[in-house]
Motif scaffolding. Structure first.
Motif, PDB file in Angstrom:
ATOM      1  N   ASN A 193     -30.562   1.019  45.366  1.00  0.00           N
ATOM      2  CA  ASN A 193     -31.955   1.402  45.622  1.00  0.00           C
ATOM      3  C   ASN A 193     -32.804   0.139  45.699  1.00  0.00           C
ATOM      4  OD1 ASN A 193     -34.636   2.440  45.512  1.00  0.00           O
ATOM      5  ND2 ASN A 193     -33.886   4.281  44.468  1.00  0.00           N
ATOM      6  N   PRO A 194     -32.988  -0.416  46.898  1.00  0.00           N
ATOM      7  CA  PRO A 194     -33.714  -1.687  47.044  1.00  0.00           C
ATOM      8  C   PRO A 194     -35.135  -1.666  46.483  1.00  0.00           C
ATOM      9  CG  PRO A 194     -32.550  -1.124  49.058  1.00  0.00           C
ATOM     10  CD  PRO A 194     -32.458   0.077  48.171  1.00  0.00           C
ATOM     11  N   SER A 195     -35.855  -0.533  46.618  1.00  0.00           N
ATOM     12  CA  SER A 195     -37.228  -0.492  46.117  1.00  0.00           C
ATOM     13  C   SER A 195     -37.264  -0.594  44.589  1.00  0.00           C
ATOM     14  CB  SER A 195     -37.915   0.798  46.575  1.00  0.00           C
ATOM     15  OG  SER A 195     -37.242   1.937  46.057  1.00  0.00           O
ATOM     16  N   LEU A 196     -36.330   0.080  43.909  1.00  0.00           N
ATOM     17  CA  LEU A 196     -36.262  -0.013  42.453  1.00  0.00           C
ATOM     18  C   LEU A 196     -35.769  -1.388  42.012  1.00  0.00           C
ATOM     19  CD1 LEU A 196     -34.864   3.499  41.424  1.00  0.00           C
ATOM     20  CD2 LEU A 196     -37.201   2.637  41.229  1.00  0.00           C
ATOM     21  N   GLU A 197     -34.900  -1.999  42.787  1.00  0.00           N
ATOM     22  CA  GLU A 197     -34.435  -3.349  42.468  1.00  0.00           C
ATOM     23  C   GLU A 197     -35.590  -4.338  42.551  1.00  0.00           C
ATOM     24  OE1 GLU A 197     -30.693  -6.293  43.505  1.00  0.00           O
ATOM     25  OE2 GLU A 197     -31.428  -4.930  45.068  1.00  0.00           O
ATOM     26  N   GLN A 198     -36.461  -4.150  43.562  1.00  0.00           N
ATOM     27  CA  GLN A 198     -37.627  -5.023  43.697  1.00  0.00           C
ATOM     28  C   GLN A 198     -38.580  -4.828  42.518  1.00  0.00           C
ATOM     29  OE1 GLN A 198     -39.812  -4.437  47.316  1.00  0.00           O
ATOM     30  NE2 GLN A 198     -41.367  -5.969  46.823  1.00  0.00           N
ATOM     31  N   GLU A 199     -38.804  -3.565  42.107  1.00  0.00           N
ATOM     32  CA  GLU A 199     -39.680  -3.290  40.972  1.00  0.00           C
ATOM     33  C   GLU A 199     -39.112  -3.887  39.686  1.00  0.00           C
ATOM     34  OE1 GLU A 199     -41.525   0.495  38.466  1.00  0.00           O
ATOM     35  OE2 GLU A 199     -40.081   0.820  40.085  1.00  0.00           O
ATOM     36  N   ALA A 200     -37.803  -3.764  39.505  1.00  0.00           N
ATOM     37  CA  ALA A 200     -37.171  -4.302  38.302  1.00  0.00           C
ATOM     38  C   ALA A 200     -37.334  -5.812  38.220  1.00  0.00           C
ATOM     39  CB  ALA A 200     -35.690  -3.932  38.276  1.00  0.00           C
ATOM     40  N   GLY A 201     -37.224  -6.476  39.344  1.00  0.00           N
ATOM     41  CA  GLY A 201     -37.343  -7.931  39.343  1.00  0.00           C
ATOM     42  C   GLY A 201     -38.766  -8.409  39.199  1.00  0.00           C
ATOM     43  N   GLU A 202     -39.707  -7.785  39.933  1.00  0.00           N
ATOM     44  CA  GLU A 202     -41.092  -8.250  39.938  1.00  0.00           C
ATOM     45  C   GLU A 202     -41.853  -7.838  38.683  1.00  0.00           C
ATOM     46  OE1 GLU A 202     -42.819  -6.749  43.508  1.00  0.00           O
ATOM     47  OE2 GLU A 202     -41.830  -8.217  44.825  1.00  0.00           O
ATOM     48  N   LYS A 203     -41.639  -6.617  38.209  1.00  0.00           N
ATOM     49  CA  LYS A 203     -42.427  -6.090  37.099  1.00  0.00           C
ATOM     50  C   LYS A 203     -41.812  -6.404  35.737  1.00  0.00           C
ATOM     51  CE  LYS A 203     -44.845  -1.867  35.663  1.00  0.00           C
ATOM     52  NZ  LYS A 203     -45.076  -0.427  35.976  1.00  0.00           N
ATOM     53  N   TYR A 204     -40.487  -6.378  35.664  1.00  0.00           N
ATOM     54  CA  TYR A 204     -39.829  -6.507  34.360  1.00  0.00           C
ATOM     55  C   TYR A 204     -38.940  -7.755  34.236  1.00  0.00           C
ATOM     56  CZ  TYR A 204     -41.199  -1.595  34.362  1.00  0.00           C
ATOM     57  OH  TYR A 204     -41.916  -0.433  34.447  1.00  0.00           O
ATOM     58  N   GLY A 205     -38.828  -8.526  35.320  1.00  0.00           N
ATOM     59  CA  GLY A 205     -38.026  -9.748  35.264  1.00  0.00           C
ATOM     60  C   GLY A 205     -36.541  -9.505  35.131  1.00  0.00           C
ATOM     61  N   ILE A 206     -36.055  -8.362  35.600  1.00  0.00           N
ATOM     62  CA  ILE A 206     -34.631  -8.031  35.514  1.00  0.00           C
ATOM     63  C   ILE A 206     -33.917  -8.608  36.724  1.00  0.00           C
ATOM     64  CG2 ILE A 206     -32.963  -6.145  35.483  1.00  0.00           C
ATOM     65  CD1 ILE A 206     -35.045  -4.446  34.054  1.00  0.00           C
ATOM     66  N   ARG A 207     -32.930  -9.433  36.459  1.00  0.00           N
ATOM     67  CA  ARG A 207     -32.162 -10.082  37.526  1.00  0.00           C
ATOM     68  C   ARG A 207     -30.675  -9.775  37.341  1.00  0.00           C
ATOM     69  NH1 ARG A 207     -36.710 -10.706  38.861  1.00  0.00           N
ATOM     70  NH2 ARG A 207     -37.825 -12.586  39.475  1.00  0.00           N
ATOM     71  N   PRO A 208     -29.908  -9.762  38.423  1.00  0.00           N
ATOM     72  CA  PRO A 208     -28.462  -9.547  38.281  1.00  0.00           C
ATOM     73  C   PRO A 208     -27.780 -10.755  37.643  1.00  0.00           C
ATOM     74  CG  PRO A 208     -29.008 -10.056  40.557  1.00  0.00           C
ATOM     75  CD  PRO A 208     -30.313  -9.900  39.838  1.00  0.00           C
ATOM     76  N   VAL A 209     -26.671 -10.482  36.957  1.00  0.00           N
ATOM     77  CA  VAL A 209     -25.885 -11.527  36.307  1.00  0.00           C
ATOM     78  C   VAL A 209     -24.632 -11.763  37.136  1.00  0.00           C
ATOM     79  CG1 VAL A 209     -24.638 -12.188  34.227  1.00  0.00           C
ATOM     80  CG2 VAL A 209     -26.752 -10.868  34.043  1.00  0.00           C
ATOM     81  N   PRO A 210     -24.357 -13.019  37.555  1.00  0.00           N
ATOM     82  CA  PRO A 210     -23.142 -13.279  38.336  1.00  0.00           C
ATOM     83  C   PRO A 210     -21.912 -13.373  37.434  1.00  0.00           C
ATOM     84  CG  PRO A 210     -24.404 -15.294  38.080  1.00  0.00           C
ATOM     85  CD  PRO A 210     -25.201 -14.213  37.424  1.00  0.00           C
ATOM     86  N   PHE A 211     -20.869 -12.630  37.774  1.00  0.00           N
ATOM     87  CA  PHE A 211     -19.596 -12.688  37.068  1.00  0.00           C
ATOM     88  C   PHE A 211     -18.523 -13.202  38.027  1.00  0.00           C
ATOM     89  CE2 PHE A 211     -21.962  -9.405  34.808  1.00  0.00           C
ATOM     90  CZ  PHE A 211     -21.745  -9.760  33.484  1.00  0.00           C
ATOM     91  N   GLN A 212     -17.752 -14.148  37.540  1.00  0.00           N
ATOM     92  CA  GLN A 212     -16.669 -14.679  38.371  1.00  0.00           C
ATOM     93  C   GLN A 212     -15.414 -13.860  38.127  1.00  0.00           C
ATOM     94  OE1 GLN A 212     -15.885 -18.804  37.815  1.00  0.00           O
ATOM     95  NE2 GLN A 212     -14.374 -18.927  39.460  1.00  0.00           N
ATOM     96  N   ILE A 213     -14.804 -13.381  39.212  1.00  0.00           N
ATOM     97  CA  ILE A 213     -13.563 -12.623  39.106  1.00  0.00           C
ATOM     98  C   ILE A 213     -12.486 -13.363  39.876  1.00  0.00           C
ATOM     99  CG2 ILE A 213     -14.739 -10.416  38.813  1.00  0.00           C
ATOM    100  CD1 ILE A 213     -14.115  -9.834  41.770  1.00  0.00           C
ATOM    101  N   ALA A 214     -11.268 -13.209  39.440  1.00  0.00           N
ATOM    102  CA  ALA A 214     -10.152 -13.899  40.080  1.00  0.00           C
ATOM    103  C   ALA A 214      -8.916 -13.022  39.986  1.00  0.00           C
ATOM    104  CB  ALA A 214      -9.899 -15.249  39.411  1.00  0.00           C
ATOM    105  N   ASP A 215      -8.187 -12.937  41.075  1.00  0.00           N
ATOM    106  CA  ASP A 215      -6.866 -12.291  41.070  1.00  0.00           C
ATOM    107  C   ASP A 215      -5.953 -13.099  41.975  1.00  0.00           C
ATOM    108  OD1 ASP A 215      -7.482 -11.591  43.727  1.00  0.00           O
ATOM    109  OD2 ASP A 215      -8.297  -9.635  43.124  1.00  0.00           O
ATOM    110  N   LYS A 216      -4.789 -12.566  42.245  1.00  0.00           N
ATOM    111  CA  LYS A 216      -3.826 -13.353  43.014  1.00  0.00           C
ATOM    112  C   LYS A 216      -4.190 -13.482  44.491  1.00  0.00           C
ATOM    113  CE  LYS A 216      -0.758  -9.387  43.759  1.00  0.00           C
ATOM    114  NZ  LYS A 216       0.616  -8.874  43.554  1.00  0.00           N
ATOM    115  N   TYR A 217      -5.229 -12.717  44.905  1.00  0.00           N
ATOM    116  CA  TYR A 217      -5.601 -12.777  46.309  1.00  0.00           C
ATOM    117  C   TYR A 217      -6.862 -13.610  46.552  1.00  0.00           C
ATOM    118  CZ  TYR A 217      -2.309  -8.902  46.695  1.00  0.00           C
ATOM    119  OH  TYR A 217      -1.199  -8.126  46.632  1.00  0.00           O
TER     120      TYR A 217
END
Length: 638
Positions: free
Chosen positions: A29-53
């Motif tokens: 939901n892009p509109s809610l993602e924008q509200e979360a970032g602008e109003k509440y400072g909520i940002r995604p956390v990057p996680f590194q994943i690795a497998d054999k491919y």
């Protein structure tokens, strides 16, 4: 995620319509993602994943938003997750304590939303405002104007209080000055003056009283109607429930710049830092920095923490003293020793806190020694081993007697230490009390060492393996239990009674003496109400960031027990104890009970013995079955 979802749904069911739970994936939901970032400072956390491919990064949201009115709190990955790291192949990730984190966030946004009308509604008993204020002719012109603004403000507050605020203004010098003598005996109020050279004295004291409890309303700078409102509201909140309390924290200033470090382009020593303490207290309270250099504690302060004081000046001690005289609670983390940790090892030095004479005046003495205990925790200590003329420097994990392991009988007050099973108390000094000065006060021991503890005044705190090959330390002198932390509650007499106020030093200069806009109005409150309280933890370092990191390094996770103890002390002091029972429900940092070396050896050999017995049993069963099989085969062939 399923566990968090189930817990949040439990809050919604327990709220019975007062709690609404929503689960949102911002990536869908892009509109809610924008509200979360602008109003509440909520940002995604990057996680590194690795497998054999492939190796890739995945940006994920792991946040909880708690909102009430215009107040909100955001819990993120760092708030909710605890990681225990032993080595590259042994990594545990768990939810830390989500019930506590969500509950304290709900309480914080709820308390932070309260208004003045809610303040009067939350008062259980009526409050009387008593103003002990001189007549206009005796007051300086600026205070005469302030008195009129005060009367206007009080009339407005009385109308909105619905009968819960009553006002009494009296001139202490009227009727022959009997009231002046009465408030001097009851509260310790003495005449104020505008400066050291001023012969004119007056009274301008304000007190709130409810059901036998008295709280002084401080006179804030700059003196205006708005600051009067803030001061009165802050005092009213101490009679009510459901409001966010304010904790002011004094920490030592950083050391002055050293030209040697600058010339060598080396990082400057930062001194003791208490960022972890400030961070964890800000989760449940408003926190303010207390400089104390101006001679007063920040307005709205409900509790004052003085962490690791060093060479406090008279004005700073005066600020602490007068806050106590107003019925406040002072929490001190202080000792006569300070410890520095560097690449060259551990070093201890005598510390002049500047608060020692003040404590002695109140019948509390932090002794000029450190406590060592045979009941202790392990610590990687830098040690030197001499081989002929060659010195080998190495780290050894040893039982370090300066890291006192407190548990069970060491916790003297179960309400204050509720939910805490173990605390490591580092580089502590013993506390003794003058029973004569404290005969009318309540002394509550909090932490005590084991009966096998001893004391030392040496600044050599690294083990000497040449003299003591096994532990590096040898008990000396009398071994007994020592009080390491305690609370003293009751009526105190000011350290500055019958002395000149240190604030008047400011007015002695000719530049300020004749300046109307820099008037200094001050007096000394001689006596505190019975609600005043001093809590002393006799260590400079046990809550310092560097010490907490060292304690956590031995267990591979954050060491939170010391911080939980500090939170408990604040909750206990402010009569706000709802979170004590759930605060320590973490997954890690649960230290096992200590056992002696001989018992460890017995258990180890018993383990080996039981394993051997088990092998013999298995071998016996195997032989029995084998023989039985052979007899059966012989019987068949026969």
């Amino acid at each position: 995620v399923p566990r968090m979802r189930d817990l949040i749904l439990e809050y919604e069911m327990s709220g019975k319509g007062k709690v609404n739970a929503e689960f949102i994936d911002p990536l869908e939901n892009p509109s809610l993602e924008q509200e979360a970032g602008e109003k509440y400072g909520i940002r995604p956390v990057p996680f590194q994943i690795a497998d054999k491919y492939q190796n890739a990064l995945v940006n994920s949201y792991f946040n909880i938003l708690i909102q009430y009115g215009d107040q909100y709190e955001v819990l993120g990955f760092d708030d909710l997750i605890e990681v225990k790291f032993q080595n590259e192949a042994d990594l545990e990730v768990e939810l830390r304590n989500p019930e506590y984190d969500i509950t304290r966030s709900i309480r914080k946004v709820l308390y932070g939303f309260q208004s003045l009308d809610d303040l009067f509604a939350s008062l259980v008993n009526p409050v009387v405002f008593r103003g002990y204020i001189s007549s206009d002719s005796d007051l300086p012109s600026s205070l005469a104007v302030l008195k009129k603004e005060l009367m206007s403000l009080l009339q407005d507050m009385e109308k909105s209080s619905e009968g819960k605020l009553k006002i009494q203004i009296e001139d202490p010098r009227a009727a022959g000055g009997t009231l002046a003598q009465s408030i001097s005996d009851q509260y310790g109020f003495r005449p104020m003056r505008a400066g050291f050279f001023s012969a004119k004295t007056f009274y301008f004291y304000m007190v709130l009283e409810s059901k036998g409890q008295n709280i002084q309303v401080p006179l804030l700078q700059p003196m205006n109607k708005e600051n009067l409102r803030k001061s009165i509201e802050a005092a009213l909140k101490r009679f009510s429930t459901g409001f966010l309390k304010t904790v002011s924290i004094y920490t030592p200033p950083p050391p002055p710049p050293n030209p040697y470090y600058q010339q060598m382009r080396m990082p400057m020593p930062q001194g003791r830092k208490f960022d972890s303490l400030k961070s964890i207290l800000s989760e449940n309270y408003k926190t303010k920095t207390a400089d104390l250099g101006q001679g007063f504690v920040p307005d709205e302060t409900d509790l004052l923490i003085v962490a690791s004081p060093s060479k406090l000046e008279d004005k700073q001690v005066f600020a602490i003293d007068q806050f106590l005289m107003k019925g406040g609670t002072v929490v001190l983390f202080t000792s006569t020793f300070s410890v520095t940790m560097s690449q060259n090892g551990l070093k201890a030095a005598k510390e002049n806190s500047g608060i020692g004479p003040w404590l002695v005046h109140h019948g509390i003495t932090v002794k000029d020694t450190m406590v060592l205990d045979t009941q202790n925790t392990n610590f990687p200590v830098p040690a030197e081993r001499r081989i002929g003329m060659f010195v080998v420097r190495e780290l050894k994990m040893i039982e370090y007697p300066y890291f006192i392991d407190i548990r069970d009988s060491g916790f003297q007050d179960k309400s204050l230490t509720a939910g805490i099973q173990q605390v490591t108390f580092q580089w502590a000094s013993p506390i003794v009390f003058d029973q004569t000065k404290n005969k009318n006060r309540t002394i509550t021991p909090i932490l005590k060492s084991s009966e096998h503890a001893w004391t030392s005044d040496s600044t050599l705190i690294v083990p000497n393996f040449n003299a003591q090959k096994e532990s590096g330390f040898k008990p000396s002198g009398e071994q007994k239990a020592h009080i390491l932390a305690a609370a003293v509650e009751g009526a105190f007499e000011s350290f500055f009674k019958d002395k000149k106020s240190p604030l008047l030093d400011k007015a002695e200069s000719s530049e300020e003496k004749d300046s109307d806009d820099k008037e200094v109005f001050t007096g000394v409150i001689d006596k505190s109400p019975a609600s005043a309280r001093i809590i002393v933890f006799a260590s400079n370092d046990f809550l310092a960031d560097q010490t907490l990191r060292l304690s956590g390094s031995t267990g591979g996770t954050q060491y939170l027990q010391s911080l939980q103890l500090a939170e408990n002390a604040v909750d206990w002091s402010l009569q706000d104890r709802g979170l004590l029972s759930i605060r320590s429900r973490g997954h890690f940092s649960r230290t096992l009970k200590p056992i002696k070396k001989t018992m460890r050896m017995v258990l180890e050999y018993l383990n080996y013995g039981l394993a051997l017995v088990g092998l013999f049993i298995v071998f016996g069963v195997y032989r029995f079955l084998l023989n039985k099989r052979k007899l059966y085969l012989k019987k068949i062939t026969a």
